[in-house]
Structure formats: structure tokens, C-alpha cells
Design a protein around this motif. Sequence first.
Motif, PDB file in Angstrom:
ATOM      1  N   ALA A  53     -20.536 -14.521   9.797  1.00 29.32           N
ATOM      2  CA  ALA A  53     -20.904 -13.205  10.346  1.00 29.32           C
ATOM      3  C   ALA A  53     -22.356 -12.866  10.038  1.00 29.32           C
ATOM      4  CB  ALA A  53     -19.979 -12.134   9.780  1.00 29.32           C
ATOM      5  N   LEU A  54     -22.809 -13.194   8.838  1.00 24.06           N
ATOM      6  CA  LEU A  54     -24.199 -12.908   8.473  1.00 24.06           C
ATOM      7  C   LEU A  54     -25.177 -13.716   9.321  1.00 24.06           C
ATOM      8  CD1 LEU A  54     -23.919 -12.687   4.569  1.00 24.06           C
ATOM      9  CD2 LEU A  54     -24.112 -10.795   6.200  1.00 24.06           C
ATOM     10  N   ASP A  55     -24.795 -14.935   9.664  1.00 26.55           N
ATOM     11  CA  ASP A  55     -25.652 -15.765  10.524  1.00 26.55           C
ATOM     12  C   ASP A  55     -25.788 -15.164  11.928  1.00 26.55           C
ATOM     13  OD1 ASP A  55     -26.204 -17.642   8.584  1.00 26.55           O
ATOM     14  OD2 ASP A  55     -24.559 -18.982   9.165  1.00 26.55           O
ATOM     15  N   ARG A  56     -24.765 -14.410  12.349  1.00 27.73           N
ATOM     16  CA  ARG A  56     -24.751 -13.837  13.695  1.00 27.73           C
ATOM     17  C   ARG A  56     -24.940 -12.316  13.682  1.00 27.73           C
ATOM     18  NH1 ARG A  56     -20.149 -13.683  15.526  1.00 27.73           N
ATOM     19  NH2 ARG A  56     -18.917 -14.368  13.756  1.00 27.73           N
ATOM     20  N   ILE A  57     -25.494 -11.792  12.612  1.00 33.66           N
ATOM     21  CA  ILE A  57     -25.520 -10.345  12.414  1.00 33.66           C
ATOM     22  C   ILE A  57     -26.213  -9.605  13.561  1.00 33.66           C
ATOM     23  CG2 ILE A  57     -27.674 -10.204  11.081  1.00 33.66           C
ATOM     24  CD1 ILE A  57     -24.351  -8.371  10.316  1.00 33.66           C
ATOM     25  N   ASN A  58     -27.191 -10.249  14.196  1.00 36.34           N
ATOM     26  CA  ASN A  58     -27.914  -9.593  15.293  1.00 36.34           C
ATOM     27  C   ASN A  58     -27.078  -9.453  16.562  1.00 36.34           C
ATOM     28  OD1 ASN A  58     -30.667  -8.989  14.314  1.00 36.34           O
ATOM     29  ND2 ASN A  58     -30.762 -11.190  13.947  1.00 36.34           N
ATOM     30  N   GLU A  59     -25.921 -10.093  16.597  1.00 41.58           N
ATOM     31  CA  GLU A  59     -25.059  -9.995  17.771  1.00 41.58           C
ATOM     32  C   GLU A  59     -24.238  -8.702  17.780  1.00 41.58           C
ATOM     33  OE1 GLU A  59     -22.545 -13.407  17.981  1.00 41.58           O
ATOM     34  OE2 GLU A  59     -24.199 -14.850  17.890  1.00 41.58           O
ATOM     35  N   PHE A  60     -24.166  -8.035  16.635  1.00 41.88           N
ATOM     36  CA  PHE A  60     -23.295  -6.866  16.509  1.00 41.88           C
ATOM     37  C   PHE A  60     -24.041  -5.562  16.807  1.00 41.88           C
ATOM     38  CE2 PHE A  60     -21.470 -10.118  13.699  1.00 41.88           C
ATOM     39  CZ  PHE A  60     -20.158 -10.144  14.156  1.00 41.88           C
ATOM     40  N   ASP A  61     -23.264  -4.576  17.282  1.00 40.63           N
ATOM     41  CA  ASP A  61     -23.796  -3.223  17.478  1.00 40.63           C
ATOM     42  C   ASP A  61     -23.630  -2.388  16.208  1.00 40.63           C
ATOM     43  OD1 ASP A  61     -24.390  -3.314  20.440  1.00 40.63           O
ATOM     44  OD2 ASP A  61     -22.247  -3.801  20.473  1.00 40.63           O
ATOM     45  N   SER A  80     -28.727 -13.573  -1.529  1.00 38.19           N
ATOM     46  CA  SER A  80     -28.704 -14.862  -2.223  1.00 38.19           C
ATOM     47  C   SER A  80     -28.978 -16.024  -1.263  1.00 38.19           C
ATOM     48  CB  SER A  80     -27.355 -15.069  -2.911  1.00 38.19           C
ATOM     49  OG  SER A  80     -26.320 -15.304  -1.972  1.00 38.19           O
ATOM     50  N   ARG A  81     -28.705 -15.806   0.021  1.00 35.88           N
ATOM     51  CA  ARG A  81     -28.956 -16.851   1.012  1.00 35.88           C
ATOM     52  C   ARG A  81     -30.392 -16.813   1.521  1.00 35.88           C
ATOM     53  NH1 ARG A  81     -25.774 -16.484   5.739  1.00 35.88           N
ATOM     54  NH2 ARG A  81     -25.349 -18.707   5.885  1.00 35.88           N
ATOM     55  N   GLY A  82     -31.176 -15.890   0.993  1.00 34.49           N
ATOM     56  CA  GLY A  82     -32.583 -15.825   1.365  1.00 34.49           C
ATOM     57  C   GLY A  82     -32.839 -15.290   2.753  1.00 34.49           C
ATOM     58  N   GLN A  83     -31.853 -14.558   3.304  1.00 32.53           N
ATOM     59  CA  GLN A  83     -32.052 -14.007   4.632  1.00 32.53           C
ATOM     60  C   GLN A  83     -33.035 -12.833   4.572  1.00 32.53           C
ATOM     61  OE1 GLN A  83     -27.636 -14.129   5.277  1.00 32.53           O
ATOM     62  NE2 GLN A  83     -28.234 -14.575   7.387  1.00 32.53           N
ATOM     63  N   GLN A  84     -33.684 -12.580   5.696  1.00 33.78           N
ATOM     64  CA  GLN A  84     -34.760 -11.592   5.727  1.00 33.78           C
ATOM     65  C   GLN A  84     -34.197 -10.173   5.774  1.00 33.78           C
ATOM     66  OE1 GLN A  84     -37.929 -12.694   5.247  1.00 33.78           O
ATOM     67  NE2 GLN A  84     -36.849 -14.643   4.971  1.00 33.78           N
ATOM     68  N   ASP A  85     -35.082  -9.237   6.047  1.00 34.82           N
ATOM     69  CA  ASP A  85     -34.689  -7.830   6.040  1.00 34.82           C
ATOM     70  C   ASP A  85     -33.505  -7.575   6.970  1.00 34.82           C
ATOM     71  OD1 ASP A  85     -36.728  -7.306   4.304  1.00 34.82           O
ATOM     72  OD2 ASP A  85     -38.136  -6.656   5.849  1.00 34.82           O
ATOM     73  N   LEU A  90     -29.490  -2.495  13.968  1.00 35.67           N
ATOM     74  CA  LEU A  90     -28.049  -2.541  13.706  1.00 35.67           C
ATOM     75  C   LEU A  90     -27.592  -1.219  13.097  1.00 35.67           C
ATOM     76  CD1 LEU A  90     -25.428  -4.238  13.575  1.00 35.67           C
ATOM     77  CD2 LEU A  90     -26.154  -5.003  11.304  1.00 35.67           C
ATOM     78  N   ARG A  91     -26.654  -0.564  13.754  1.00 34.14           N
ATOM     79  CA  ARG A  91     -26.106   0.680  13.212  1.00 34.14           C
ATOM     80  C   ARG A  91     -25.105   0.349  12.100  1.00 34.14           C
ATOM     81  NH1 ARG A  91     -24.498   3.221  18.913  1.00 34.14           N
ATOM     82  NH2 ARG A  91     -24.340   0.980  19.341  1.00 34.14           N
ATOM     83  N   VAL A  92     -25.157   1.148  11.038  1.00 36.30           N
ATOM     84  CA  VAL A  92     -24.358   0.863   9.850  1.00 36.30           C
ATOM     85  C   VAL A  92     -23.449   2.054   9.554  1.00 36.30           C
ATOM     86  CG1 VAL A  92     -24.417   0.334   7.386  1.00 36.30           C
ATOM     87  CG2 VAL A  92     -26.158  -0.619   8.916  1.00 36.30           C
ATOM     88  N   ALA A  93     -22.170   1.782   9.373  1.00 30.62           N
ATOM     89  CA  ALA A  93     -21.200   2.823   9.038  1.00 30.62           C
ATOM     90  C   ALA A  93     -20.613   2.553   7.661  1.00 30.62           C
ATOM     91  CB  ALA A  93     -20.084   2.866  10.081  1.00 30.62           C
ATOM     92  N   ALA A  94     -20.476   3.615   6.877  1.00 27.88           N
ATOM     93  CA  ALA A  94     -19.853   3.537   5.553  1.00 27.88           C
ATOM     94  C   ALA A  94     -18.625   4.429   5.561  1.00 27.88           C
ATOM     95  CB  ALA A  94     -20.828   3.985   4.473  1.00 27.88           C
ATOM     96  N   VAL A  95     -17.580   4.004   4.876  1.00 18.45           N
ATOM     97  CA  VAL A  95     -16.323   4.752   4.921  1.00 18.45           C
ATOM     98  C   VAL A  95     -16.415   6.086   4.187  1.00 18.45           C
ATOM     99  CG1 VAL A  95     -15.217   3.837   2.837  1.00 18.45           C
ATOM    100  CG2 VAL A  95     -13.823   4.346   4.873  1.00 18.45           C
TER     101      VAL A  95
END
Length: 262
Positions: A53-61, A80-85, A90-95
Motif C-alpha cells: 500500500a505504501l508503494d502505491r500511496i499516490n493511487e489513493f484519494d 524506515s523504508r526511506g520513502q520521501q515526504d 492525499l487526504r488523511v482521516a483520523a478516527v
Amino acid sequence: MSASLQKKGIVVTRPKEQSAELIAELQRLGARPIAFPALQIDAPDTWHSLDDALDRINEFDWAVFTSRNAVHFALSRWQSRGQQDWPKKLRVAAVGRESAKALAEFAIEATLAPKRAGSESLLDSPEWQEVAGQQFALFAGDQGRELIEQTLSQRGAAVEKVFCYRRVVPGANPTPLLHAWARGELDAVTVTSPEIFHNFYQMVGGLGQRWLKKTPIIAISPLTAEAVTSKGLPAPWIAPEASNAGLITALEEWAQEQEKTA
């Protein structure tokens, strides 16, 4: 300092990694917190679901985080995987607020975080009423509720559940806790999820279950309170909001009521 909680023995059943803040606040108020974690949070057996999922994170709304644990495991793995910002679009929702605070620790601002924590509040948000065709990454642990996934799917969204951590019942010995209970040193028990309550109920065994009938329980939410009453126990006190501050407020109200009737 609250006189009402002075010297009160308060059982804290949150996972060890999440209990420090509540324990520190109880100590500041003069209470005697008793740590007895009824849930253990571990890394998943495999990182495949999360890494994919992290590899494809830009695919999500939307990226949806169902707990502080989901935030911690997902974003620690991201770093830890060295991924960038984290993608800004991407919109982020928290419960709830606690999860939003955890996101802020990773410099991510929640687009959506209801004041009253819970899946129901999130699903009632105006932003989530028309979601047909949108892609959701739902970061969660195993054995969690399926309400968000099911409801968003019914509304036409594509939801991918991303497993970030495992829930495990601790193998703690309840004997010291039961002895403290018998000595009258336990005044109240806090429970912060239905799962934590059910684990605690099983861990303390028949003797502890009998003590629970006479011990005030402070539940973090109405859903957790339902788990308590489902065992035939008296209705618990319910925190006005699902947070440490809410638990403290409910504890103080319980203690003050106890003083009035003493």
C-alpha cells in the motif's frame, strides 16, 4: 491537584506502549495508577500488505488511520523504508483526536478528524457522504471493526484494508492484581476499547469477575460501555470524549460522586 482522586487505586488496562501519558496524569493528580495491560500490540507477521500500500500511496484519494497504533506502525514503516515526504494531495482521516495528534507527531495534518472519536462519527462526516469511485487506504490492525470498510463500500468507494499491527492477549499473571483487589486497593478500572475489556475480563478469571461486579468501571466510549454491560456488570461511567482527558474527567466525576454518597 484534584483531591477527589487522591490515593485512589486506578487500574490502567491500555497497552503498555500507550499507557504512559494516562499513568503520568493520574500520578500528578495524586492517584495510584496500577498498570495491567489487557492488550499487547505487535508488528504484523508480514509487512507485505503495508509495504504494498505504501508503494502505491499516490493511487489513493484518502488514507484513513483507525488508531494511534495504525499511525505509529504505518508511518514508522514509511520512514524506515526511506520513502520521501507524505503526498500533500492525499487526504488523511483520523478516527479521533488521539489519532490526529499521533499524525501530527509525523508532521501530517489530518484533513478529517471528528471531535467525538469513533467510526460512526467519521462516517457521519459530510466529506464522506458522496464517495462513489474514490479510493481509500484503511490503515488498521487485525481483528478490528469492519464498519468503515463496509459502509464506504456500500457508498460506492473502493476500500483497501491495510494491516499494520497485530493485537495479542498478554500472558500476564493476574495474581498480584487479585491480591491488591482483595486488600481493597483497587478503586476503579479504566477500559479503552471493547476488546481490552473482554481481554481483561478473561484475564482476571472468576474471582476477578466477581470483584468487577463491585468495582466502578470507567469506559472511554459508549461502545466500550456496551461491552461491559453485555457481561451483566453495572453500567460504567463513560468518558465525555474518547481521550485521556475524557477518562480523567469521568474518573473525577465518579470520585466526586463517591465523596457525596460516602
